[in-house]
Design a protein around this motif. Structure first.
Motif, PDB file in Angstrom:
ATOM      1  N   UNK A  12       0.768  -0.668   0.346  1.00 31.80           N
ATOM      2  CA  UNK A  12       0.199  -0.315  -0.097  1.00 31.80           C
ATOM      3  C   UNK A  12       0.654   1.297   0.170  1.00 31.80           C
ATOM      4  N   UNK A  13       2.308   1.599  -0.607  1.00 32.13           N
ATOM      5  CA  UNK A  13       2.803   2.730  -0.134  1.00 32.13           C
ATOM      6  C   UNK A  13       2.632   3.254  -1.058  1.00 32.13           C
ATOM      7  N   UNK A  14       3.382   4.072  -1.255  1.00 31.50           N
ATOM      8  CA  UNK A  14       2.933   4.836  -2.852  1.00 31.50           C
ATOM      9  C   UNK A  14       4.848   5.523  -3.002  1.00 31.50           C
ATOM     10  N   UNK A  15       5.200   4.600  -4.372  1.00 31.65           N
ATOM     11  CA  UNK A  15       6.395   4.730  -4.156  1.00 31.65           C
ATOM     12  C   UNK A  15       6.961   6.372  -5.070  1.00 31.65           C
ATOM     13  N   UNK A  16       7.961   6.585  -5.321  1.00 28.92           N
ATOM     14  CA  UNK A  16       8.679   7.850  -5.879  1.00 28.92           C
ATOM     15  C   UNK A  16      10.176   7.876  -6.817  1.00 28.92           C
ATOM     16  N   UNK A  66      20.021  -3.757 -24.114  1.00 24.98           N
ATOM     17  CA  UNK A  66      20.714  -4.835 -22.841  1.00 24.98           C
ATOM     18  C   UNK A  66      20.910  -4.311 -21.650  1.00 24.98           C
ATOM     19  N   UNK A  67      20.629  -3.427 -21.326  1.00 22.67           N
ATOM     20  CA  UNK A  67      21.148  -2.416 -20.249  1.00 22.67           C
ATOM     21  C   UNK A  67      20.865  -3.093 -19.228  1.00 22.67           C
ATOM     22  N   UNK A  68      19.905  -3.866 -18.903  1.00 26.62           N
ATOM     23  CA  UNK A  68      19.299  -4.725 -17.296  1.00 26.62           C
ATOM     24  C   UNK A  68      20.338  -6.131 -17.443  1.00 26.62           C
ATOM     25  N   UNK A  69      21.223  -6.342 -18.949  1.00 28.28           N
ATOM     26  CA  UNK A  69      21.930  -7.319 -17.837  1.00 28.28           C
ATOM     27  C   UNK A  69      23.528  -6.786 -16.640  1.00 28.28           C
ATOM     28  N   UNK A  70      23.035  -5.069 -16.208  1.00 30.77           N
ATOM     29  CA  UNK A  70      24.038  -4.697 -15.148  1.00 30.77           C
ATOM     30  C   UNK A  70      23.259  -3.756 -14.535  1.00 30.77           C
ATOM     31  N   UNK A  71      22.160  -3.095 -15.048  1.00 33.68           N
ATOM     32  CA  UNK A  71      21.211  -2.178 -14.056  1.00 33.68           C
ATOM     33  C   UNK A  71      19.976  -3.264 -13.638  1.00 33.68           C
ATOM     34  N   UNK A  72      20.194  -3.825 -12.732  1.00 31.28           N
ATOM     35  CA  UNK A  72      18.708  -4.438 -11.851  1.00 31.28           C
ATOM     36  C   UNK A  72      19.035  -3.911 -10.510  1.00 31.28           C
ATOM     37  N   UNK A  73      18.041  -4.877  -9.490  1.00 31.30           N
ATOM     38  CA  UNK A  73      18.449  -5.024  -7.927  1.00 31.30           C
ATOM     39  C   UNK A  73      17.002  -5.498  -7.816  1.00 31.30           C
ATOM     40  N   UNK A  74      17.439  -5.437  -6.657  1.00 32.42           N
ATOM     41  CA  UNK A  74      15.880  -6.520  -5.611  1.00 32.42           C
ATOM     42  C   UNK A  74      14.908  -4.634  -5.367  1.00 32.42           C
ATOM     43  N   UNK A  75      13.333  -5.918  -5.699  1.00 35.68           N
ATOM     44  CA  UNK A  75      12.523  -4.765  -4.914  1.00 35.68           C
ATOM     45  C   UNK A  75      12.037  -5.369  -3.598  1.00 35.68           C
ATOM     46  N   UNK A  76      12.203  -5.500  -2.791  1.00 34.95           N
ATOM     47  CA  UNK A  76      10.967  -5.941  -1.885  1.00 34.95           C
ATOM     48  C   UNK A  76      10.012  -5.392  -0.539  1.00 34.95           C
ATOM     49  N   UNK A  77       8.893  -5.873  -1.111  1.00 34.10           N
ATOM     50  CA  UNK A  77       7.967  -5.717  -0.955  1.00 34.10           C
ATOM     51  C   UNK A  77       7.288  -5.837   1.130  1.00 34.10           C
ATOM     52  N   UNK A  78       7.688  -5.566   1.571  1.00 31.39           N
ATOM     53  CA  UNK A  78       7.472  -6.130   3.214  1.00 31.39           C
ATOM     54  C   UNK A  78       5.945  -5.630   3.423  1.00 31.39           C
ATOM     55  N   UNK A  79       4.949  -6.690   3.990  1.00 28.52           N
ATOM     56  CA  UNK A  79       3.735  -7.277   3.932  1.00 28.52           C
ATOM     57  C   UNK A  79       3.548  -5.275   5.156  1.00 28.52           C
ATOM     58  N   UNK A  80       2.129  -5.430   5.066  1.00 31.73           N
ATOM     59  CA  UNK A  80       1.849  -4.026   5.836  1.00 31.73           C
ATOM     60  C   UNK A  80       1.994  -3.924   7.505  1.00 31.73           C
ATOM     61  N   UNK A  81       2.686  -3.143   8.426  1.00 31.71           N
ATOM     62  CA  UNK A  81       2.780  -3.260   9.214  1.00 31.71           C
ATOM     63  C   UNK A  81       1.877  -4.168  10.414  1.00 31.71           C
ATOM     64  N   UNK A  82       2.570  -4.635  11.056  1.00 32.32           N
ATOM     65  CA  UNK A  82       1.855  -5.895  12.014  1.00 32.32           C
ATOM     66  C   UNK A  82       1.181  -7.210  11.094  1.00 32.32           C
ATOM     67  N   UNK A  83       0.862  -6.963  10.416  1.00 31.59           N
ATOM     68  CA  UNK A  83       0.998  -8.479   9.571  1.00 31.59           C
ATOM     69  C   UNK A  83       1.830  -9.277   9.407  1.00 31.59           C
ATOM     70  N   UNK A  84       1.693 -10.567   9.915  1.00 34.29           N
ATOM     71  CA  UNK A  84       2.797 -11.690   9.739  1.00 34.29           C
ATOM     72  C   UNK A  84       2.773 -12.071   8.996  1.00 34.29           C
ATOM     73  N   UNK A  85       3.820 -12.578   8.046  1.00 28.25           N
ATOM     74  CA  UNK A  85       3.955 -14.001   7.483  1.00 28.25           C
ATOM     75  C   UNK A  85       3.297 -15.540   7.716  1.00 28.25           C
TER      76      UNK A  85
END
Length: 559
Positions: free
Chosen positions: A62-66, A130-149
């Motif tokens: 639910x975050x807004x990302x810029x 083919x730029x994504x060969x080196x232009x890439x990274x992880x995108x980690x979305x955590x659950x809402x606060x207080x919501x467990x895995x």
């Protein structure tokens, strides 16, 4: 009373920043050149913020990302947030000339999107050339606060980004291949978090080390950011408990080996339950067709705390390169969690029943001397996609004619033994076009992706932008519309954004077209995308503003 008011003010002062932070995330991505040394040779590479892999983008559901992306290199640039639904915000999806014109050198663009109903591991990467060969990274979305895995909380979470490395400049590699008409050179090494590990004839090459404490459990967020290769991943002496793929929860199961295609992610729990020591982590290629791949295994180390650096590493043997059974065992074990909180809402009534063949062909190319006057191409339903010079989404939104047509075929132009050789009395040529398939808002789609053996059967990881889908069926040979649907899993099929189409076989997916815009679908083997194995769906607006594409932002790049 005064004390209580002061306390309340102090409490709000402490809490409000956290609440604001949980709603809006600001990132700055500076695309810059950096010299990097791998395999005992150095070269300049395109990076984000000088890092390879790039920085991890963290957010919550639910975050807004810029993300302000500023281009400081000579190439045009765009960034794709792979797996983010981009509900009504197609302008931030990222594929160049599909949803946006690329960011020119010296300019910036702010990607602005909200993460709705998603949590888990995804990735971001460049989506041009083919730029994504080196232009890439992880995108980690955590659950809402207080919501467990929906699984035991790990002691620690670790990103494991798998990739490929070329000693040569990757843009030069693909441009030379396109000029010649033949396949590009394969990579020189695979990498784990940017490091190939131990490699022949280069003693200075180091590897990634994951320190662990005995008895603790770790969540590995495994990402395949490689350009062209599906990979096996395993850890010597340790089982992996799979809990999520492509940011969707699955029924947990144990395995010693995963298979992961470019663009896919897998979350796995590993418990440090062996004797203290050092254990090899290995990433090796999976290819069960007679096609050249980089056969070098990337290695890293799982290092128990207190173990001496001189302690020998416990090794593991990667599966054979053509271990189809190992790959199928993993893929077929994936089932949606399908709990009350995370139900599998599989479409049961279908409006569009589509069959798309995916494979290679050969078209004339008089200037391609290495290809003897021909070039290798790729296609969907025998249409080799031609990239436009203006973005499709802009052309759609502003009703600009002449950019694309909406007559993409829902079935192959002719029926033949798809998984066999080429059709009898027919050329290997494809047609060219910028053709889209149109869908009404909220219509339901069943799409069967059928590999062809026209040139050679091959696995295809097919990624659909803007959507998750359910993989309801999979098989070897030709899809049979009469008998195969009877074996579909419509109860708890795995939900993904990148499908595994098996070599010489098919995969059936289902989704609801509830996201208006123009949405790219393509093979995530970059060489196949370059050759034309891509198309796009045009999803019309529904009723009212909440079912309609938002207008473009003012800083949208121009072509």
């Amino acid at each position: 009373m005064v004390w209580s008011i002061r306390f309340l003010v102090l409490l709000l002062a402490c809490v409000l920043p956290a609440l604001v932070e949980s709603r809006v995330r600001h990132y700055k991505f500076n695309v810059v050149l950096r010299n990097k040394t791998k395999l005992c040779s150095s070269k300049p590479i395109v990076t984000v913020n000088g890092k390879f892999p790039g920085p991890t983008l963290y957010a919550r559901e639910d975050d807004n990302v810029l993300v302000k992306v500023t281009n400081h290199v000579k190439y045009n640039v765009s960034i794709h947030w792979h797996g983010i639904r981009q509900l009504r915000t197609g302008w931030s999806d990222g594929p160049a000339y599909i949803t946006q014109c690329p960011i020119p050198p010296g300019q910036s663009y702010v990607y602005n999107f909200t993460i709705t109903g998603q949590r888990g591991t995804l990735l971001w990467h460049a989506h041009i050339n083919w730029l994504r060969a080196t232009v890439h990274g992880a995108l980690v979305i955590l659950p809402k606060r207080g919501v467990p895995y929906p699984f035991p909380a790990p002691h620690k979470e670790v990103n494991v980004v798998l990739g490929e490395w070329w000693k040569s400049d990757t843009e030069t590699v693909i441009n030379q291949a396109l000029k010649s008409g033949i396949a590009p050179n394969v990579s020189d090494a695979h990498t784990i978090n940017g490091h190939p590990g131990v490699v022949p004839n280069c003693s200075s090459e180091g590897g990634f080390t994951l320190p662990v404490e005995s008895g603790k459990t770790y969540l590995l967020r495994i990402i395949n950011a490689a350009l062209n290769e599906e990979l096996f991943f395993k850890i010597a002496g340790h089982n992996l408990t799979i809990v999520e793929v492509d940011a969707t929860y699955v029924k947990p199961f144990k395995t010693d080996t995963i298979v992961i295609a470019p663009g896919q992610t897998t979350n796995a729990l590993v418990t440090a339950n062996q004797n203290s020591g050092k254990y090899m982590m290995a990433a090796s290629p999976f290819m069960d067709s007679p096609i050249a791949v980089d056969n070098l295994t990337a290695t890293a180390t799982l290092h128990y705390t207190g173990t001496l650096a001189s302690t020998p590493t416990t090794l593991t043997s990667p599966p054979p390169q053509n271990a189809t059974q190992v790959a199928n065992s993993f893929i077929n074990s994936l089932k949606a969690l399908n709990s009350n909180k995370f139900p599998a809402k599989v479409p049961l009534k279908i409006d569009h029943n589509l069959l798309f063949t995916v494979g290679l062909g050969i078209n004339p190319c008089p200037s391609c001397k290495a290809g003897n006057g021909s070039r290798v191409v790729a296609s969907v339903n025998n249409v080799t996609f031609v990239m436009p010079t203006t973005a499709l989404l802009q052309a759609h939104f502003f009703n600009k004619s002449g950019v694309f047509t909406t007559d993409f075929p829902g079935n192959p132009p002719m029926a033949f033994n798809y998984s066999g050789g080429p059709p009898a009395n027919s050329s290997l040529a494809t047609t060219n076009g910028t053709r889209l398939y149109r869908l009404a808002y909220n219509s339901t789609v069943q799409l069967v992706l059928q590999d062809t053996g026209t040139i050679a059967p091959e696995n295809h990881p097919i990624h659909l932008h803007g959507y998750n889908f359910f993989s309801v069926g999979r098989g070897v040979g030709n899809y049979n519309p009469k008998t195969d649907p009877k074996k579909f899993n419509l109860v708890d099929p795995v939900e993904r954004n990148t499908a595994n189409v098996p070599s010489g076989g098919w995969t059936a997916i289902r989704f609801i077209a509830d996201n208006p815009g123009v949405w790219f679908m393509h093979c995530h083997l970059e060489v196949h995308t370059t050759w034309g194995l891509k198309m796009a769906f045009l999803v019309d607006n529904g009723k009212g503003p909440n079912q309609s594409l938002l207008p473009p932002p003012k800083d949208l790049p121009k072509c």
